[in-house]
Design a protein around this motif. Structure first.
Motif, PDB file in Angstrom:
ATOM      1  N   ARG A  83       0.833  -1.208   0.000  1.00 50.78           N
ATOM      2  CA  ARG A  83       0.000   0.000   0.000  1.00 50.78           C
ATOM      3  C   ARG A  83       0.867   1.256   0.000  1.00 50.78           C
ATOM      4  NH1 ARG A  83      -5.437  -0.020   1.707  1.00 50.78           N
ATOM      5  NH2 ARG A  83      -6.316  -2.082   2.094  1.00 50.78           N
ATOM      6  N   ARG A  84       1.900   1.253   0.811  1.00 49.70           N
ATOM      7  CA  ARG A  84       2.780   2.423   0.892  1.00 49.70           C
ATOM      8  C   ARG A  84       3.496   2.659  -0.440  1.00 49.70           C
ATOM      9  NH1 ARG A  84       5.431   1.243   6.875  1.00 49.70           N
ATOM     10  NH2 ARG A  84       3.689   2.099   8.103  1.00 49.70           N
ATOM     11  N   ALA A  85       3.950   1.581  -1.052  1.00 46.62           N
ATOM     12  CA  ALA A  85       4.646   1.721  -2.334  1.00 46.62           C
ATOM     13  C   ALA A  85       3.705   2.247  -3.422  1.00 46.62           C
ATOM     14  CB  ALA A  85       5.240   0.379  -2.756  1.00 46.62           C
ATOM     15  N   LEU A  86       2.425   1.879  -3.344  1.00 43.21           N
ATOM     16  CA  LEU A  86       1.452   2.331  -4.334  1.00 43.21           C
ATOM     17  C   LEU A  86       1.061   3.790  -4.152  1.00 43.21           C
ATOM     18  CD1 LEU A  86      -1.049  -0.683  -4.539  1.00 43.21           C
ATOM     19  CD2 LEU A  86       0.466   0.115  -6.356  1.00 43.21           C
ATOM     20  N   THR A  87       1.242   4.312  -2.941  1.00 42.93           N
ATOM     21  CA  THR A  87       0.773   5.668  -2.639  1.00 42.93           C
ATOM     22  C   THR A  87       1.906   6.516  -2.061  1.00 42.93           C
ATOM     23  OG1 THR A  87       0.001   4.853  -0.475  1.00 42.93           O
ATOM     24  CG2 THR A  87      -1.616   4.949  -2.273  1.00 42.93           C
ATOM     25  N   PRO A  88       2.950   6.803  -2.847  1.00 45.67           N
ATOM     26  CA  PRO A  88       4.088   7.568  -2.337  1.00 45.67           C
ATOM     27  C   PRO A  88       3.719   9.041  -2.129  1.00 45.67           C
ATOM     28  CG  PRO A  88       4.293   7.288  -4.693  1.00 45.67           C
ATOM     29  CD  PRO A  88       3.096   6.480  -4.274  1.00 45.67           C
ATOM     30  N   VAL A  89       4.436   9.697  -1.236  1.00 48.68           N
ATOM     31  CA  VAL A  89       4.192  11.125  -0.965  1.00 48.68           C
ATOM     32  C   VAL A  89       5.480  11.935  -1.080  1.00 48.68           C
ATOM     33  CG1 VAL A  89       2.172  10.713   0.491  1.00 48.68           C
ATOM     34  CG2 VAL A  89       4.458  10.725   1.524  1.00 48.68           C
ATOM     35  N   ASP A  90       6.506  11.387  -1.752  1.00 47.93           N
ATOM     36  CA  ASP A  90       7.778  12.107  -1.825  1.00 47.93           C
ATOM     37  C   ASP A  90       7.624  13.453  -2.525  1.00 47.93           C
ATOM     38  OD1 ASP A  90       7.234  10.841  -4.209  1.00 47.93           O
ATOM     39  OD2 ASP A  90       9.278  10.172  -4.575  1.00 47.93           O
ATOM     40  N   ASP A  91       6.695  13.525  -3.497  1.00 50.16           N
ATOM     41  CA  ASP A  91       6.490  14.803  -4.185  1.00 50.16           C
ATOM     42  C   ASP A  91       5.889  15.846  -3.257  1.00 50.16           C
ATOM     43  OD1 ASP A  91       4.183  13.166  -4.124  1.00 50.16           O
ATOM     44  OD2 ASP A  91       3.229  14.378  -5.674  1.00 50.16           O
ATOM     45  N   LEU A  92       5.057  15.417  -2.314  1.00 48.00           N
ATOM     46  CA  LEU A  92       4.451  16.339  -1.364  1.00 48.00           C
ATOM     47  C   LEU A  92       5.456  16.807  -0.317  1.00 48.00           C
ATOM     48  CD1 LEU A  92       1.033  14.524  -0.768  1.00 48.00           C
ATOM     49  CD2 LEU A  92       1.560  16.325  -2.411  1.00 48.00           C
ATOM     50  N   LEU A  93       6.478  16.013  -0.103  1.00 45.81           N
ATOM     51  CA  LEU A  93       7.502  16.346   0.887  1.00 45.81           C
ATOM     52  C   LEU A  93       8.665  17.097   0.270  1.00 45.81           C
ATOM     53  CD1 LEU A  93       7.562  12.944   2.826  1.00 45.81           C
ATOM     54  CD2 LEU A  93       6.389  15.050   3.474  1.00 45.81           C
ATOM     55  N   GLY A  94       8.613  17.277  -1.054  1.00 50.51           N
ATOM     56  CA  GLY A  94       9.700  17.978  -1.720  1.00 50.51           C
ATOM     57  C   GLY A  94      10.988  17.186  -1.787  1.00 50.51           C
ATOM     58  N   GLU A  95      10.862  15.858  -1.679  1.00 47.20           N
ATOM     59  CA  GLU A  95      12.054  15.023  -1.695  1.00 47.20           C
ATOM     60  C   GLU A  95      12.385  14.623  -3.126  1.00 47.20           C
ATOM     61  OE1 GLU A  95      11.226  11.746   0.818  1.00 47.20           O
ATOM     62  OE2 GLU A  95      11.257  12.925   2.679  1.00 47.20           O
ATOM     63  N   ARG A  96      13.664  14.461  -3.387  1.00 45.56           N
ATOM     64  CA  ARG A  96      14.102  14.044  -4.720  1.00 45.56           C
ATOM     65  C   ARG A  96      13.882  12.546  -4.889  1.00 45.56           C
ATOM     66  NH1 ARG A  96      20.242  14.638  -7.189  1.00 45.56           N
ATOM     67  NH2 ARG A  96      19.789  13.739  -9.245  1.00 45.56           N
ATOM     68  N   PRO A  97      13.200  12.158  -5.962  1.00 42.95           N
ATOM     69  CA  PRO A  97      12.994  10.720  -6.182  1.00 42.95           C
ATOM     70  C   PRO A  97      14.329   9.988  -6.316  1.00 42.95           C
ATOM     71  CG  PRO A  97      11.645  12.029  -7.660  1.00 42.95           C
ATOM     72  CD  PRO A  97      12.619  12.969  -7.018  1.00 42.95           C
ATOM     73  N   PRO A  98      14.396   8.746  -5.869  1.00 46.63           N
ATOM     74  CA  PRO A  98      15.648   7.997  -6.002  1.00 46.63           C
ATOM     75  C   PRO A  98      15.985   7.733  -7.461  1.00 46.63           C
ATOM     76  CG  PRO A  98      13.859   6.552  -5.323  1.00 46.63           C
ATOM     77  CD  PRO A  98      13.330   7.957  -5.243  1.00 46.63           C
ATOM     78  N   GLU A  99      17.280   7.641  -7.754  1.00 45.87           N
ATOM     79  CA  GLU A  99      17.703   7.320  -9.115  1.00 45.87           C
ATOM     80  C   GLU A  99      17.363   5.874  -9.443  1.00 45.87           C
ATOM     81  OE1 GLU A  99      18.861   9.472 -11.310  1.00 45.87           O
ATOM     82  OE2 GLU A  99      18.602  11.036  -9.794  1.00 45.87           O
ATOM     83  N   ALA A 100      17.179   5.590 -10.719  1.00 42.02           N
ATOM     84  CA  ALA A 100      16.897   4.224 -11.145  1.00 42.02           C
ATOM     85  C   ALA A 100      18.071   3.325 -10.792  1.00 42.02           C
ATOM     86  CB  ALA A 100      16.651   4.196 -12.649  1.00 42.02           C
ATOM     87  N   PRO A 101      17.815   2.240 -10.047  1.00 38.26           N
ATOM     88  CA  PRO A 101      18.916   1.402  -9.583  1.00 38.26           C
ATOM     89  C   PRO A 101      19.556   0.538 -10.669  1.00 38.26           C
ATOM     90  CG  PRO A 101      16.816   0.458  -8.930  1.00 38.26           C
ATOM     91  CD  PRO A 101      16.510   1.793  -9.542  1.00 38.26           C
ATOM     92  N   GLY A 102      18.804   0.189 -11.731  1.00 39.06           N
ATOM     93  CA  GLY A 102      19.417  -0.754 -12.666  1.00 39.06           C
ATOM     94  C   GLY A 102      19.068  -0.553 -14.121  1.00 39.06           C
TER      95      GLY A 102
END
Length: 392
Positions: A83-102
């Motif tokens: 559920r948490r992975a489906l509903t991220p809030v990083d954009d609301l927190l102003g956080e930079r999304p993680p880089e693509a790992p692979g």
């Protein structure tokens, strides 16, 4: 303790409704409600159970006892983590999304592994890998300009939605499948997007929204109706959507329309000639037989279901989970026609094909086992009941 449907009906009904009031609101017989609550019957048709769930204002997953968590010592796995992975809030927190790992190649391997686990019925494995998989695929799609990255993200959301349906988690499942369609439409593959509309129709079916399910499937099918020479993938996608519409019509008790749509799908399957697997969806002669059985079960035509089941091709091209589902459907028809020994054999074969992890998450098989226990208390049946968590 594994509560019966009757116990749950009585609990949900409480003092708000009498048995007769519930039966009237649901449009079923009061005798059915009474027998379910008293344990005289362990289950009923899916259509009747959906009507009862609607009248009780509960999700059918709650009525059937299908809503499952998957406890784990790992806090990054399980339903809550998905559920948490489906509903991220990083954009609301102003956080930079993680880089693509692979990158895209790694993303493709992750998606293929997830689908392999799904078709093998390994839901507990899936709940441990889906949270990180969703995060990985989302990051890959953000970092890549390739349409393929969006299509892979769509497939990851899709397998997540399918897994959640089998665990009775219909609300987050719908979030996942709508996210899958949105990602696919950012890609460049119209057949993938059409197939996802068929999966949305399947989820609506699970929720008891039969008319909407049929309309979504058939609207998508009309947009793909073959004209002239088309690819086998196109034909299979079209046929699968028609067959989904047939299943929804069957659940809505519109037998005539359902069988007409099955006939149309069968014509497409015969034109293709073989079982195909395109876009994680199986279509061909075997799938038509399987869904024809489902239609007859939905309409409580058990003898007809067994007659159709005999048409299953010897070289069945269905994956493990689908073959196990067909065996479970056959077991239901056998049980309802009094052929209980053969029903148990079919269930044991379903367990062998799908595995106990698959079988224990299937409400239909669990309720069929409960029904058989009313007539047979011998060791093979009791042992099966224990393995899949049915109270004996």
């Amino acid at each position: 303790m594994d509560e019966s449907i009757g116990v749950r009906i009585r609990q949900f009904r409480g003092k708000a409704l009498t048995q007769r009031q519930l039966a009237d609101q649901a449009g079923v017989s009061v005798d059915l409600v009474r027998k379910l609550e008293q344990g005289g019957r362990q289950t009923a048709s899916i259509a009747s159970l959906q009507k009862l769930a609607r009248a009780l204002d509960v999700d059918i997953a709650d009525l059937l006892g299908r809503r499952h968590g998957v406890p784990s010592s790992n806090p990054a796995s399980g339903i809550v983590a998905i559920r948490r992975a489906l509903t991220p809030v990083d954009d609301l927190l102003g956080e930079r999304p993680p880089e693509a790992p692979g990158g895209v190649a790694q993303a493709r391997r992750t998606v293929e592994y997830a689908w392999g686990a799904y078709w093998s019925g390994r839901y507990e494995l899936l709940t441990s890998m889906l949270p990180s998989g969703i995060t990985e695929l989302r990051a890959t799609a953000r970092a890549s300009d390739e349409a393929t990255a969006q299509e892979l993200l769509a497939r990851m959301f899709w397998v997540t939605g399918c897994t959640l349906v089998h665990l009775g988690q219909t609300d987050p499942a719908f979030v996942a499948i709508r996210a899958a369609l949105a990602a696919a439409e950012r890609g460049n593959d119209p057949l993938l997007a059409a197939t996802l509309r068929g999966s949305i129709a399947w989820q609506l079916l699970v929720q008891g929204r039969y008319t909407e399910s049929r309309d979504v499937a058939l609207t998508a099918a009309r947009a793909l109706e073959p004209s002239g020479a088309v690819t086998p993938q196109h034909l299979a996608t079209y046929g699968s959507l028609v067959l989904q519409g047939a299943t929804a019509s069957g659940r809505a008790q519109d037998t005539q329309e359902a069988l007409a749509l099955v006939a149309t799908a069968d014509e497409v399957a015969q034109r293709i000639g073989v079982d195909r697997a395109d876009y994680e969806t199986y279509f061909g002669p075997s799938q038509v037989v399987m869904q024809s059985v489902d239609v007859h079960l939905s309409c409580e035509r058990y003898t007809e279901a067994l007659t159709v089941a005999k048409r299953m091709p010897t070289e069945c091209g269905l994956p493990q989970a689908a073959r196990a589902r067909h065996l479970t459907d056959t077991a239901v028809a056998l049980a309802r026609t009094g052929q209980r020994k053969r029903a148990l054999t079919a269930l044991l074969n379903a367990e062998r094909v799908g595995g106990k992890d698959w079988l224990k998450h299937q409400s239909l098989s669990r309720h069929t086992v409960s029904e058989l226990l009313d007539h047979d208390r011998r060791l093979p049946l009791r042992a099966l009941a224990r393995r899949i968590g049915v109270h004996t």
